[in-house]
Design a protein around this motif. Structure first.
Motif, PDB file in Angstrom:
ATOM      1  N   LYS A  25       0.761  -1.234  -0.139  1.00 10.64           N
ATOM      2  CA  LYS A  25      -0.116  -0.003   0.086  1.00 10.64           C
ATOM      3  C   LYS A  25       0.849   1.294   0.103  1.00 10.64           C
ATOM      4  O   LYS A  25       0.639   2.393  -0.464  1.00 10.64           O
ATOM      5  N   ALA A  26       1.932   1.034   0.655  1.00  9.50           N
ATOM      6  CA  ALA A  26       2.939   2.316   0.728  1.00  9.50           C
ATOM      7  C   ALA A  26       3.679   2.520  -0.865  1.00  9.50           C
ATOM      8  O   ALA A  26       4.579   3.230  -0.733  1.00  9.50           O
ATOM      9  N   GLY A  27       3.595   1.575  -1.824  1.00  8.27           N
ATOM     10  CA  GLY A  27       4.018   1.822  -3.042  1.00  8.27           C
ATOM     11  C   GLY A  27       5.081   0.808  -3.492  1.00  8.27           C
ATOM     12  O   GLY A  27       5.748   1.025  -4.420  1.00  8.27           O
ATOM     13  N   TYR A  28       5.465  -0.168  -2.568  1.00 10.18           N
ATOM     14  CA  TYR A  28       6.664  -1.005  -2.863  1.00 10.18           C
ATOM     15  C   TYR A  28       5.933  -2.189  -3.472  1.00 10.18           C
ATOM     16  O   TYR A  28       5.204  -2.943  -2.758  1.00 10.18           O
ATOM     17  N   SER A  29       6.270  -2.384  -4.787  1.00  5.29           N
ATOM     18  CA  SER A  29       5.621  -3.427  -5.420  1.00  5.29           C
ATOM     19  C   SER A  29       6.383  -4.595  -5.193  1.00  5.29           C
ATOM     20  O   SER A  29       7.373  -5.106  -5.885  1.00  5.29           O
ATOM     21  N   LEU A  30       5.988  -5.507  -4.145  1.00  2.69           N
ATOM     22  CA  LEU A  30       6.855  -6.696  -3.781  1.00  2.69           C
ATOM     23  C   LEU A  30       6.156  -7.764  -4.686  1.00  2.69           C
ATOM     24  O   LEU A  30       5.043  -8.003  -4.842  1.00  2.69           O
ATOM     25  N   PRO A  31       7.087  -8.737  -4.967  1.00  2.00           N
ATOM     26  CA  PRO A  31       6.678  -9.857  -6.100  1.00  2.00           C
ATOM     27  C   PRO A  31       5.673 -10.793  -5.157  1.00  2.00           C
ATOM     28  O   PRO A  31       6.040 -10.966  -4.113  1.00  2.00           O
ATOM     29  N   PRO A  32       5.163 -11.596  -6.072  1.00  2.00           N
ATOM     30  CA  PRO A  32       4.457 -12.754  -5.486  1.00  2.00           C
ATOM     31  C   PRO A  32       5.353 -13.761  -4.803  1.00  2.00           C
ATOM     32  O   PRO A  32       4.798 -14.538  -3.968  1.00  2.00           O
ATOM     33  N   GLU A  33       6.450 -13.737  -5.003  1.00  2.83           N
ATOM     34  CA  GLU A  33       7.570 -14.521  -4.493  1.00  2.83           C
ATOM     35  C   GLU A  33       7.430 -14.412  -2.853  1.00  2.83           C
ATOM     36  O   GLU A  33       7.853 -15.411  -2.129  1.00  2.83           O
ATOM     37  N   PHE A  34       6.856 -13.411  -2.589  1.00  2.00           N
ATOM     38  CA  PHE A  34       7.009 -12.952  -1.088  1.00  2.00           C
ATOM     39  C   PHE A  34       6.034 -14.049  -0.280  1.00  2.00           C
ATOM     40  O   PHE A  34       6.342 -14.362   0.809  1.00  2.00           O
ATOM     41  N   GLU A  35       4.981 -14.328  -1.025  1.00  2.00           N
ATOM     42  CA  GLU A  35       3.815 -15.177  -0.199  1.00  2.00           C
ATOM     43  C   GLU A  35       4.300 -16.806  -0.671  1.00  2.00           C
ATOM     44  O   GLU A  35       3.906 -17.494  -0.050  1.00  2.00           O
ATOM     45  N   GLU A  36       4.932 -16.913  -1.837  1.00  2.00           N
ATOM     46  CA  GLU A  36       4.838 -18.185  -2.493  1.00  2.00           C
ATOM     47  C   GLU A  36       6.065 -18.980  -2.460  1.00  2.00           C
ATOM     48  O   GLU A  36       6.100 -20.334  -2.424  1.00  2.00           O
ATOM     49  N   SER A  37       7.306 -18.219  -2.184  1.00  2.00           N
ATOM     50  CA  SER A  37       8.502 -19.193  -2.075  1.00  2.00           C
ATOM     51  C   SER A  37       8.932 -19.393  -0.381  1.00  2.00           C
ATOM     52  O   SER A  37       8.372 -18.576   0.154  1.00  2.00           O
ATOM     53  N   ARG A  38      10.001 -20.174  -0.429  1.00  7.11           N
ATOM     54  CA  ARG A  38      10.717 -20.454   1.103  1.00  7.11           C
ATOM     55  C   ARG A  38      11.928 -19.662   1.232  1.00  7.11           C
ATOM     56  O   ARG A  38      12.679 -20.059   1.808  1.00  7.11           O
ATOM     57  N   LYS A  39      12.268 -18.866   0.119  1.00  6.46           N
ATOM     58  CA  LYS A  39      13.517 -18.159   0.117  1.00  6.46           C
ATOM     59  C   LYS A  39      13.412 -17.170   1.077  1.00  6.46           C
ATOM     60  O   LYS A  39      12.381 -16.518   1.579  1.00  6.46           O
ATOM     61  N   LEU A  40      14.727 -17.088   1.872  1.00  3.97           N
ATOM     62  CA  LEU A  40      15.056 -16.012   2.966  1.00  3.97           C
ATOM     63  C   LEU A  40      15.539 -14.867   2.550  1.00  3.97           C
ATOM     64  O   LEU A  40      15.534 -13.826   3.288  1.00  3.97           O
ATOM     65  N   ILE A  41      16.066 -14.720   1.419  1.00  5.37           N
ATOM     66  CA  ILE A  41      16.451 -13.333   0.827  1.00  5.37           C
ATOM     67  C   ILE A  41      15.695 -12.957  -0.441  1.00  5.37           C
ATOM     68  O   ILE A  41      15.580 -13.823  -1.324  1.00  5.37           O
ATOM     69  N   ILE A  42      15.083 -12.039  -0.450  1.00  7.72           N
ATOM     70  CA  ILE A  42      14.373 -11.531  -1.785  1.00  7.72           C
ATOM     71  C   ILE A  42      14.688 -10.377  -2.059  1.00  7.72           C
ATOM     72  O   ILE A  42      14.799  -9.332  -1.465  1.00  7.72           O
ATOM     73  N   GLU A  43      15.415 -10.332  -3.402  1.00  6.24           N
ATOM     74  CA  GLU A  43      15.722  -8.936  -4.087  1.00  6.24           C
ATOM     75  C   GLU A  43      14.606  -8.172  -4.848  1.00  6.24           C
ATOM     76  O   GLU A  43      13.882  -8.910  -5.551  1.00  6.24           O
ATOM     77  N   VAL A  44      14.597  -7.018  -4.688  1.00  5.85           N
ATOM     78  CA  VAL A  44      13.641  -6.110  -5.195  1.00  5.85           C
ATOM     79  C   VAL A  44      14.326  -5.309  -5.925  1.00  5.85           C
ATOM     80  O   VAL A  44      14.314  -4.007  -5.647  1.00  5.85           O
ATOM     81  N   PRO A  45      15.209  -5.371  -7.182  1.00  4.50           N
ATOM     82  CA  PRO A  45      16.069  -4.476  -7.626  1.00  4.50           C
ATOM     83  C   PRO A  45      15.482  -3.165  -8.144  1.00  4.50           C
ATOM     84  O   PRO A  45      15.996  -2.066  -7.857  1.00  4.50           O
ATOM     85  N   GLU A  46      14.412  -3.338  -8.567  1.00  2.00           N
ATOM     86  CA  GLU A  46      13.553  -2.164  -9.189  1.00  2.00           C
ATOM     87  C   GLU A  46      13.201  -0.995  -7.874  1.00  2.00           C
ATOM     88  O   GLU A  46      13.338   0.099  -8.163  1.00  2.00           O
ATOM     89  N   ALA A  47      13.203  -1.488  -6.848  1.00  3.74           N
ATOM     90  CA  ALA A  47      13.168  -0.649  -5.744  1.00  3.74           C
ATOM     91  C   ALA A  47      14.330  -0.209  -5.007  1.00  3.74           C
ATOM     92  O   ALA A  47      14.381   0.265  -3.879  1.00  3.74           O
ATOM     93  N   GLY A  48      15.376  -1.020  -5.571  1.00  5.70           N
ATOM     94  CA  GLY A  48      16.861  -0.803  -4.651  1.00  5.70           C
ATOM     95  C   GLY A  48      16.504  -1.553  -3.312  1.00  5.70           C
ATOM     96  O   GLY A  48      17.361  -0.906  -2.202  1.00  5.70           O
ATOM     97  N   MET A  49      15.998  -2.445  -3.336  1.00  3.06           N
ATOM     98  CA  MET A  49      15.556  -3.053  -1.773  1.00  3.06           C
ATOM     99  C   MET A  49      16.053  -4.807  -1.934  1.00  3.06           C
ATOM    100  O   MET A  49      15.840  -5.205  -2.919  1.00  3.06           O
ATOM    101  N   ARG A  50      16.319  -5.068  -0.667  1.00  2.00           N
ATOM    102  CA  ARG A  50      16.713  -6.554  -0.423  1.00  2.00           C
ATOM    103  C   ARG A  50      15.836  -6.884   0.961  1.00  2.00           C
ATOM    104  O   ARG A  50      16.085  -6.037   2.000  1.00  2.00           O
TER     105      ARG A  50
END
Ligand code: ATP
Ligand code: PRP
Length: 216
Positions: A25-50
């Motif tokens: 809602k704050a405008g960070y477009s987090l990928p579906p990976e957030f809910e769907e994967s078991r990864k512990l580090i998720i990169e969101v390069p377009e937001a410059g965030m990890r």
């Protein structure tokens, strides 16, 4: 978006979905990976965030050590962990409260140093010290409600949300201790070196929280 290489520590579990929703809602477009994967580090390069996904109790540790710049942690965890970090915003999500409970038959004046079972030994000891009551704390890692039923402890200190767990186990609340919500936390060095990015994130989150409150 101006965030350059910001690492965000997120608590897995109960808080996670609400925190992700708030960020979206704050405008960070987090990928579906957030809910769907078991990864512990998720990169969101377009937001410059990890994002790093940690156990809720460990989030302040990652932030204190600076391997995450910012994070989301319950107030309960903040009180328990006493880390050298800034708590900059009440996200007003995952609301619950901390309470003392016992069996209904328990007489609070019956023991000299009653046994208190909790997942939160520091918070518990601080609370009873302030109350001027001497107690013996028994640290457990979960299923706290079991302790008075089975005779391990006289009282418990635990989180209450709906009250269902206490009720189903025949326990009653003796005292409400403090309200709990999740907080946005920041590493002090990151707050200086990445102030623009962090301030932007705090402002965006604060706007969403204010808008939500306006609707309630
Ligand atoms: N009913 C609740 N019970 C416990 N924690 C709650 C509740 N409601 C909100 N919270 C928040 O969620 C956080 C705990 O989340 P969660 O239960 O997923 O993690 P956990 O305690 O590490 O659990 P587990 O050990 O079962 O994985 C707490 O720090 C608290 O701020
Ligand atoms: O008031 P309620 O809505 O019933 O919620 C409170 C319960 O939820 C939590 O336990 P959790 O489910 O995390 O299990 P745990 O005992 O393993 O920590 C908490 O420790 C209480 O037991």
């Amino acid at each position: 978006m101006s965030n350059e290489n910001l690492t965000v520590a997120m608590p897995k579990g109960r808080i996670f979905d609400e925190a992700v929703e708030l960020l979206r809602k704050a405008g960070y477009s987090l990928p579906p990976e957030f809910e769907e994967s078991r990864k512990l580090i998720i990169e969101v390069p377009e937001a410059g965030m990890r994002f790093i996904l940690a156990k809720p109790m460990d989030v302040p540790t990652y932030v204190e050590h600076g391997v995450a710049d910012v994070g989301v942690a319950g107030k309960d965890v903040m009180i328990e962990e006493k880390r050298d970090i800034y708590e900059v915003l009440d996200l007003k999500i995952s609301a619950c409260y901390m309470a003392v409970a016992s069996l209904p038959s328990y007489n609070p004046n019956s023991e000299v140093a009653p046994k208190i079972a909790s997942k939160y030994p520091n918070l518990t000891s601080e609370y009873f010290r302030e109350q001027g009551e001497q107690v013996e704390i028994i640290k457990l890692n979960g299923s706290i409600e079991l302790a008075p039923i089975i005779g391990l402890a006289d009282r418990i200190v635990d989180i209450v949300s709906t009250g269902q767990t206490l009720k189903e186990n025949g326990l009653v609340e003796l005292e409400t201790m403090m309200p709990i919500t999740s907080r946005f936390i920041v590493n002090p060095v990151s707050y200086r070196t990445k102030s623009a990015e962090i301030d932007e994130m705090v402002d965006r989150l604060a706007d969403v929280i204010a808008a939500k409150e306006g609707r309630e």
